[in-house]
Design a protein around this motif. Structure first.
Motif, mmCIF file in Angstrom:
data_model
loop_
_atom_site.group_PDB
_atom_site.id
_atom_site.type_symbol
_atom_site.label_atom_id
_atom_site.label_comp_id
_atom_site.label_asym_id
_atom_site.label_seq_id
_atom_site.Cartn_x
_atom_site.Cartn_y
_atom_site.Cartn_z
ATOM 1 N N GLU A 378 8.528 7.606 4.363
ATOM 2 C CA GLU A 378 7.662 7.690 5.530
ATOM 3 C C GLU A 378 6.336 8.331 5.140
ATOM 4 N N ALA A 379 5.249 7.784 5.671
ATOM 5 C CA ALA A 379 3.940 8.385 5.444
ATOM 6 C C ALA A 379 3.815 9.662 6.268
ATOM 7 N N LYS A 380 2.933 10.569 5.833
ATOM 8 C CA LYS A 380 2.798 11.858 6.516
ATOM 9 C C LYS A 380 2.254 11.706 7.931
ATOM 10 N N GLY A 383 3.460 5.321 9.911
ATOM 11 C CA GLY A 383 3.888 4.192 9.096
ATOM 12 C C GLY A 383 4.661 4.607 7.863
ATOM 13 N N MET A 384 4.544 3.792 6.807
ATOM 14 C CA MET A 384 5.310 4.006 5.579
ATOM 15 C C MET A 384 4.387 4.087 4.367
ATOM 16 N N MET A 385 4.829 4.868 3.401
ATOM 17 C CA MET A 385 4.144 4.947 2.113
ATOM 18 C C MET A 385 4.823 3.967 1.157
ATOM 19 N N ALA A 386 4.022 3.109 0.537
ATOM 20 C CA ALA A 386 4.533 2.167 -0.449
ATOM 21 C C ALA A 386 3.856 2.429 -1.787
ATOM 22 N N ARG A 387 4.422 1.874 -2.830
ATOM 23 C CA ARG A 387 3.853 2.012 -4.173
ATOM 24 C C ARG A 387 3.742 0.638 -4.816
ATOM 25 N N THR A 388 2.611 0.415 -5.488
ATOM 26 C CA THR A 388 2.501 -0.785 -6.302
ATOM 27 C C THR A 388 3.378 -0.617 -7.537
ATOM 28 N N ASP A 389 3.473 -1.679 -8.327
ATOM 29 C CA ASP A 389 4.298 -1.604 -9.530
ATOM 30 C C ASP A 389 3.793 -0.531 -10.484
ATOM 31 N N PRO A 393 -0.561 4.430 -4.555
ATOM 32 C CA PRO A 393 -0.033 4.648 -3.209
ATOM 33 C C PRO A 393 -0.744 3.794 -2.155
ATOM 34 N N VAL A 394 0.041 3.114 -1.346
ATOM 35 C CA VAL A 394 -0.505 2.300 -0.261
ATOM 36 C C VAL A 394 0.211 2.675 1.032
ATOM 37 N N VAL A 395 -0.536 3.207 1.986
ATOM 38 C CA VAL A 395 0.030 3.511 3.302
ATOM 39 C C VAL A 395 -0.116 2.278 4.181
ATOM 40 N N ILE A 396 0.999 1.900 4.818
ATOM 41 C CA ILE A 396 1.004 0.773 5.751
ATOM 42 C C ILE A 396 1.207 1.356 7.143
ATOM 43 N N PRO A 397 0.137 1.537 7.923
ATOM 44 C CA PRO A 397 0.262 2.235 9.215
ATOM 45 C C PRO A 397 1.224 1.555 10.182
ATOM 46 N N LEU A 420 -5.012 1.877 2.089
ATOM 47 C CA LEU A 420 -4.462 1.417 3.372
ATOM 48 C C LEU A 420 -4.240 -0.081 3.266
ATOM 49 N N GLY A 421 -3.073 -0.532 3.730
ATOM 50 C CA GLY A 421 -2.755 -1.949 3.619
ATOM 51 C C GLY A 421 -2.026 -2.491 4.826
ATOM 52 N N ASN A 422 -2.092 -3.784 4.981
ATOM 53 C CA ASN A 422 -1.359 -4.500 6.020
ATOM 54 C C ASN A 422 -0.344 -5.414 5.370
ATOM 55 N N ILE A 423 0.775 -5.602 6.032
ATOM 56 C CA ILE A 423 1.798 -6.522 5.526
ATOM 57 C C ILE A 423 1.273 -7.956 5.660
#
Length: 425
Positions: A378-380, A383-389, A393-397, A420-423
C-alpha cells in the motif's frame, strides 16, 4: 511491562527490531508508544557521529525520565563506556543477542544493576516470529560481520568477522515469509557479496535457491562491495537473470579516486567497480544503480573530489547516499589529519546539487514510460506502490490490486521520491 522499541540504521538493524518486538509481544508484554512505556529498547547504529550523538542523548534523557533502558545494536559492542556514561543503569544487549531481549525485561526490578548480555555467535535471526514494519516485506539477514576492514568503518569492528547463516535456514525463513503473505524479500547483511565465503554456498547459488521457492514474490539484493562482487561476477550476473530478482545493484564506490580508495583500505580500484557496472548494464537494459560516496575523507584533494564528480556525471547513478566524513572511534582512520569542515560542507553541497540535477533529468525521461510493474505494498497516501523490474517506485493512486500481482502501467508524472502511473487496460 509496557515496552517501546525504537531503532536506527540499516535494514539489518530494522530486522533485529522486528524480531525483538515479536519476542516481547509473545512473552506477554505490551508494545506501546514511547511516551507510555516503562521500558525503552533503543536499537542503535553508530555509522555516523550525528546519529551516535542523537542516540546518546536519548539514552540519557530516557534514564532521567525514570524509564528502564535497554540498549542493543552496534553501539554496545564498541561504545559501551559512552552509553554507561550517559546512563549508568542502562541494560546492554550485544549485537548477536537479540533473542535475549525478554530475558533482560523479565529480570528488571531485581536490583541487579546494569544487566549486560553479549554472545559470540549470532542467535535467533532466522525462522523466528516478526512484527514487520510492513507486512508485505520480509527482511532476511544473510550473515553477520565482515572479513574486510575499511579504514573508516566502525561496523565491521562492532559486528566482527563474517558468519554466514546456513542456506537451508535462509530458504526456510523466506519460504515461511512468502506463505505469510510477504511479496518482497529484502536480502541484507554488512555486505551481501561476501555471503558464503566462510562456507560452501556462495551468493549466486543462494539466489538460485531462493528463486526456486514457489510463490509470487520479488527479491531485492542489498548492498554489495565491489571487492566482494568481482570474484563472483559471472555467476552473479547469471543469478540476477531471473524474473524474481529486481535488477538493482547497490555498489558503494565511496570515491572515484584510487588514491583515496587506497587510504580507505577499500580493496578495489575505481576501474574494477566500473567494470562491474558496465557488465550489469550490458546484461540488463532496465537497470538501477545505487551507490555510496564519502565526501572529505582525510587527504582528499580537490582533484580527487573532481574525479568523483566526473564519475557521477558519467555513470549517472539513480541514487547516491552521500556522507560527510566524520571519524569513528577504534577505526584506522581515526588518527588521520582531518580536512577543514567548511571544505567538506562545500563539496557535499556540490555533490548533492549534481545528484539532484541528474535525478531530475532521469525522472523527466521516465514520464510516458509504459511497462510491467510488480504491486509491492500500500502507498503511504493513496493507492498502491509498485516497482518496475529495476526497482523504480511507481505509485498508482487509483488501484486496489493486491500485492504480488503484475500489471501494466503508464507513468504520467514524477515526484521527488516516486513516479505516478495509471493502469493500462
Amino acid at each position: 511491562m509496557k515496552v517501546h522499541v525504537s531503532t536506527y540504521g540499516c535494514s539489518a538493524s530494522q530486522a533485529s527490531a522486528e524480531i525483538m518486538k515479536a519476542s516481547i509481544r509473545d512473552k506477554g508484554h505490551d508494545l506501546v508508544p514511547e511516551k507510555d512505556a516503562d521500558v525503552l529498547v533503543i536499537n542503535t547504529c553508530t555509522v555516523k557521529y550525528t546519529t551516535e550523538q542523537k542516540i546518546l542523548h536519548k539514552i540519557g534523557a530516557a534514564g532521567d525520565s525514570g524509564k528502564e533502558v535497554i540498549v542493543s545494536g552496534c553501539m554496545p559492542e564498541v561504545q559501551l563506556e559512552d552509553i554507561l556514561n550517559q546512563n549508568p543503569q542502562a541494560h546492554i544487549l550485544g549485537v548477536n543477542s537479540v533473542s535475549k531481549v525478554t530475558d533482560i525485561i523479565d529480570s528488571l526490578g531485581s536490583d541487579k544493576g546494569s544487566i549486560q548480555v553479549f554472545m559470540e555467535e549470532p542467535e535467533g535471526f532466522q525462522n523466528v516470529p516478526r512484527i514487520r514494519y510492513n507486512p508485505n516485506i520480509h527482511i532476511c539477514q544473510l550473515s553477520q560481520g565482515c572479513n574486510f576492514s575499511c579504514s573508516y568503518c566502525i561496523v565491521s569492528i562492532a559486528r566482527g568477522k563474517l558468519q554466514s547463516f546456513k542456506p537451508q535456514e535462509i530458504v526456510s525463513d523466506i519460504k515461511a515469509a512468502v506463505s505469510e503473505g510477504c511479496r518482497e524479500i529484502w536480502l541484507t547483511s554488512q555486505d551481501n557479496g561476501q555471503y558464503g565465503n566462510d562456507g560452501d554456498v556462495l551468493l549466486p547459488e543462494l539466489l538460485r535457491m531462493i528463486c526456486d521457492i514457489p510463490g509470487k514474490f520479488k527479491v531485492r539484493v542489498g548492498m554489495m562491495n565491489p571487492f566482494s562482487v568481482a570474484p563472483i561476477l559471472e555467476d552473479l550476473l547469471d543469478a540476477f537473470d531471473n524474473d524474481k530478482i529486481y535488477k538493482l545493484l547497490h555498489l558503494p564506490i565511496q570515491s572515484a579516486s584510487d588514491d583515496v580508495l587506497e587510504r580507505m583500505n577499500r580493496y578495489h580500484t575505481i576501474s574494477a567497480a566500473n567494470d562491474i557496472i558496465h557488465r550489469f548494464r550490458e546484461r540488463f537494459t532496465d537497470f538501477t544503480l545505487f551507490t555510496d560516496i564519502i565526501v572529505g575523507f582525510p587527504g582528499e584533494s580537490d582533484e580527487d573530489f573532481k574525479k568523483t564528480l566526473s564519475w557521477v556525471e558519467f555513470y549517472r547513478p539513480d541514487k547516491v547516499n552521500i556522507s560527510r566524513y566524520t571519524p569513528r572511534p577504534h577505526t584506522k582512520a581515526w588518527d588521520l589529519r582531518k580536512i577543514d569542515s567548511r571544505i567538506i560542507v562545500r563539496r557535499s553541497n556540490e555533490l548533492h546539487g549534481l545528484c539532484e540535477s541528474i535525478k531530475l533529468e532521469s525522472k523527466n525521461a521516465m514520464i510516458g514510460w509504459d511497462g510491467e510493474v510488480f504491486i509491492s505494498k500500500e502507498a503511504k497516501t493513496k493507492g498502491m506502490m509498485a516497482r518496475t523490474d529495476s526497482y523504480k517506485p511507481v505509485v498508482i493512486p487509483e488501484c486496489h490490486i493486491s500485492p504480488g500481482v503484475m500489471c501494466r502501467v503508464r507513468v504520467y508524472d514524477a515526484t521527488a521520491g516516486y513516479f505516478l502511473g495509471n493502469i493500462v487496460e
